[in-house]
Design a protein around this motif. Structure first.
Motif, short mmCIF file in Angstrom:
data_model
loop_
_atom_site.label_atom_id
_atom_site.label_comp_id
_atom_site.label_asym_id
_atom_site.label_seq_id
_atom_site.Cartn_x
_atom_site.Cartn_y
_atom_site.Cartn_z
N GLY A 9 0.79 -1.22 0.00
CA GLY A 9 0.00 0.00 0.00
C GLY A 9 0.82 1.27 0.00
N VAL A 10 2.14 1.14 -0.18
CA VAL A 10 3.02 2.30 -0.20
C VAL A 10 3.80 2.29 -1.50
N VAL A 11 3.88 3.44 -2.16
CA VAL A 11 4.65 3.54 -3.39
C VAL A 11 6.10 3.85 -3.02
N VAL A 12 7.02 3.04 -3.52
CA VAL A 12 8.44 3.26 -3.27
C VAL A 12 8.96 4.13 -4.41
N GLU B 193 12.49 9.35 -4.28
CA GLU B 193 12.59 10.27 -3.16
C GLU B 193 12.58 9.52 -1.83
N LEU B 194 11.73 8.52 -1.71
CA LEU B 194 11.67 7.72 -0.48
C LEU B 194 12.99 6.98 -0.27
N ILE B 195 13.53 6.41 -1.31
CA ILE B 195 14.80 5.70 -1.20
C ILE B 195 15.90 6.66 -0.76
N GLU B 196 15.96 7.86 -1.34
CA GLU B 196 16.97 8.85 -0.94
C GLU B 196 16.81 9.26 0.52
N ARG B 197 15.57 9.44 0.97
CA ARG B 197 15.34 9.78 2.39
C ARG B 197 15.82 8.67 3.30
N LEU B 198 15.54 7.42 2.93
CA LEU B 198 16.00 6.29 3.75
C LEU B 198 17.52 6.19 3.75
N ARG B 199 18.13 6.43 2.60
CA ARG B 199 19.59 6.40 2.54
C ARG B 199 20.19 7.49 3.42
N ASP B 200 19.62 8.69 3.35
CA ASP B 200 20.10 9.80 4.16
C ASP B 200 19.96 9.50 5.64
#
Length: 83
Positions: free
Chosen positions: A66-69, A72-79
């Motif tokens: 139910g969440v689109v990956v 931007e989400l990947i970059e936030r998680l990496r940061d």
């Protein structure tokens, strides 16, 4: 406007490749469909689902949570992880 996930995904890919906005791509595709003549809902049934197309390349998508990956989400998680 309610756009199916697979259609939006494909439009985003085309937009990125052609350096156009998603709106421009969707408008172009709609114009081409309208130029074919009357609306033909049977054509919609013949388009394989995204997971079926990915399976052709040996990619088995995980079930939806139910969440689109997004990138931007990947970059936030990496940061957040300091990677």
């Amino acid at each position: 406007m309610d756009i199916a996930d697979d259609v939006l995904f494909a439009a985003k890919e085309i937009a990125q490749r052609e350096k156009k906005s998603i709106g421009q791509v969707m408008s172009d595709l709609a114009r081409k469909a309208f130029a074919m003549g009357s609306y033909q809902p049977d054509l919609v049934q013949t388009v394989p689902h995204v997971s079926e197309r990915l399976a052709q390349y040996g990619i088995q998508p995980l079930p939806s949570r139910g969440v689109v990956v997004s990138n931007e989400l990947i970059e936030r998680l990496r940061d957040a992880e300091g990677v």
